[in-house]
Motif scaffolding. Structure first.
Motif, mmCIF file in Angstrom:
data_model
loop_
_atom_site.group_PDB
_atom_site.id
_atom_site.type_symbol
_atom_site.label_atom_id
_atom_site.label_comp_id
_atom_site.label_asym_id
_atom_site.label_seq_id
_atom_site.Cartn_x
_atom_site.Cartn_y
_atom_site.Cartn_z
ATOM 1 N N LYS A 20 44.848 31.515 31.107
ATOM 2 C CA LYS A 20 46.262 31.491 31.508
ATOM 3 C C LYS A 20 46.463 31.301 33.009
ATOM 4 O O LYS A 20 47.571 31.045 33.461
ATOM 5 C CB LYS A 20 46.955 32.759 31.036
ATOM 6 N N LEU A 21 45.390 31.420 33.797
ATOM 7 C CA LEU A 21 45.438 31.200 35.237
ATOM 8 C C LEU A 21 44.324 30.230 35.608
ATOM 9 O O LEU A 21 43.224 30.324 35.080
ATOM 10 C CB LEU A 21 45.234 32.520 36.005
ATOM 11 N N THR A 22 44.620 29.281 36.511
ATOM 12 C CA THR A 22 43.599 28.333 36.949
ATOM 13 C C THR A 22 43.640 28.211 38.470
ATOM 14 O O THR A 22 44.672 28.451 39.104
ATOM 15 C CB THR A 22 43.812 26.938 36.330
ATOM 16 N N TYR A 23 42.503 27.816 39.047
ATOM 17 C CA TYR A 23 42.408 27.553 40.481
ATOM 18 C C TYR A 23 42.989 26.173 40.750
ATOM 19 O O TYR A 23 42.631 25.199 40.092
ATOM 20 C CB TYR A 23 40.944 27.627 40.907
ATOM 21 N N SER A 24 43.921 26.087 41.728
ATOM 22 C CA SER A 24 44.558 24.808 42.029
ATOM 23 C C SER A 24 45.108 24.810 43.451
ATOM 24 O O SER A 24 45.829 25.734 43.836
ATOM 25 C CB SER A 24 45.697 24.558 41.034
ATOM 26 N N ASN A 25 44.794 23.806 44.234
ATOM 27 C CA ASN A 25 45.355 23.637 45.582
ATOM 28 C C ASN A 25 45.248 24.888 46.442
ATOM 29 O O ASN A 25 46.237 25.332 47.023
ATOM 30 C CB ASN A 25 46.819 23.185 45.507
ATOM 31 N N ASN A 26 44.069 25.472 46.542
ATOM 32 C CA ASN A 26 43.830 26.674 47.353
ATOM 33 C C ASN A 26 44.622 27.888 46.874
ATOM 34 O O ASN A 26 44.908 28.795 47.648
ATOM 35 C CB ASN A 26 44.125 26.427 48.826
ATOM 36 N N GLY A 27 45.002 27.887 45.617
ATOM 37 C CA GLY A 27 45.740 29.021 45.071
ATOM 38 C C GLY A 27 45.481 29.160 43.579
ATOM 39 O O GLY A 27 44.587 28.541 43.019
ATOM 40 N N ILE A 28 46.297 29.971 42.958
ATOM 41 C CA ILE A 28 46.188 30.224 41.524
ATOM 42 C C ILE A 28 47.432 29.669 40.835
ATOM 43 O O ILE A 28 48.556 30.010 41.200
ATOM 44 C CB ILE A 28 46.056 31.739 41.236
ATOM 45 N N LYS A 29 47.213 28.826 39.835
ATOM 46 C CA LYS A 29 48.303 28.215 39.075
ATOM 47 C C LYS A 29 48.524 29.007 37.797
ATOM 48 O O LYS A 29 47.588 29.324 37.077
ATOM 49 C CB LYS A 29 47.968 26.766 38.740
ATOM 50 N N VAL A 30 49.792 29.309 37.524
ATOM 51 C CA VAL A 30 50.183 30.093 36.347
ATOM 52 C C VAL A 30 50.309 29.167 35.142
ATOM 53 O O VAL A 30 50.927 28.104 35.225
ATOM 54 C CB VAL A 30 51.528 30.819 36.606
ATOM 55 N N GLY A 31 49.724 29.600 34.039
ATOM 56 C CA GLY A 31 49.748 28.804 32.819
ATOM 57 C C GLY A 31 50.898 29.158 31.886
ATOM 58 O O GLY A 31 51.711 30.046 32.160
ATOM 59 N N LYS A 32 50.914 28.488 30.757
ATOM 60 C CA LYS A 32 51.957 28.642 29.745
ATOM 61 C C LYS A 32 51.940 30.053 29.152
ATOM 62 O O LYS A 32 50.878 30.619 28.886
ATOM 63 C CB LYS A 32 51.736 27.616 28.636
ATOM 64 N N GLY A 33 53.132 30.612 28.952
ATOM 65 C CA GLY A 33 53.276 31.905 28.298
ATOM 66 C C GLY A 33 53.144 33.118 29.211
ATOM 67 O O GLY A 33 53.219 34.245 28.744
ATOM 68 N N VAL A 34 52.976 32.907 30.511
ATOM 69 C CA VAL A 34 52.847 34.021 31.457
ATOM 70 C C VAL A 34 54.192 34.232 32.156
ATOM 71 O O VAL A 34 54.776 33.293 32.684
ATOM 72 C CB VAL A 34 51.751 33.739 32.509
ATOM 73 N N SER A 35 54.681 35.475 32.152
ATOM 74 C CA SER A 35 55.969 35.758 32.803
ATOM 75 C C SER A 35 55.853 36.764 33.951
ATOM 76 O O SER A 35 56.732 36.839 34.800
ATOM 77 C CB SER A 35 56.989 36.263 31.786
#
Length: 128
Positions: A20-35
């Motif tokens: 549900k979380l991925t590494y992206s652009n020097n940060g953490i990208k939030v995935g689907k279904g996370v609030s």
């Protein structure tokens, strides 16, 4: 007055559980279904005493959250190694939000963030 926030580059992902979380652009990208997520951070840096009132923050899409801390050092001499912890904070998020670790300074001076996974870390945990 503080300068605008600058990005602290995070060059790797040290631990990942789930998808549900991925590494992206020097940060953490939030995935689907996370609030909601819980964020915290640790920053280790060197600085000279001519640098005052550093502010460290977790930003969401480049905007401030409540996850912040301050460092104020106005005495002494030479370079000092310092560690700062941003206490855990639960924040609302949506899919594709990017969480980053950032800094700002009231007075320009010399400071270097130690940007490796042993010293400087951004923690993000899915709450719901």
């Amino acid at each position: 007055a503080y300068t605008e926030f600058g990005l602290i580059p995070l060059d790797s992902l040290s631990t990942k559980i789930g998808d549900k979380l991925t590494y992206s652009n020097n940060g953490i990208k939030v995935g689907k279904g996370v609030s909601r997520v819980k964020v915290s951070a640790q920053v280790v840096f060197w600085r000279s005493t001519d640098t005052r009132q550093l502010q460290f923050a977790v930003l969401k899409n480049g905007k401030e959250t409540h996850a912040m801390c301050y460092s104020n050092l106005t005495t002494g001499g030479g370079y000092i190694t310092q560690s700062i912890v941003i206490a855990s904070e639960i924040i609302d998020v949506m899919e594709n939000d990017i969480l980053t670790l950032n800094f700002a300074s009231e007075k320009a001076g010399n400071f270097v963030v130690i940007c490796d996974s042993t010293h400087t870390k951004l923690y993000v945990e899915v709450v719901e």
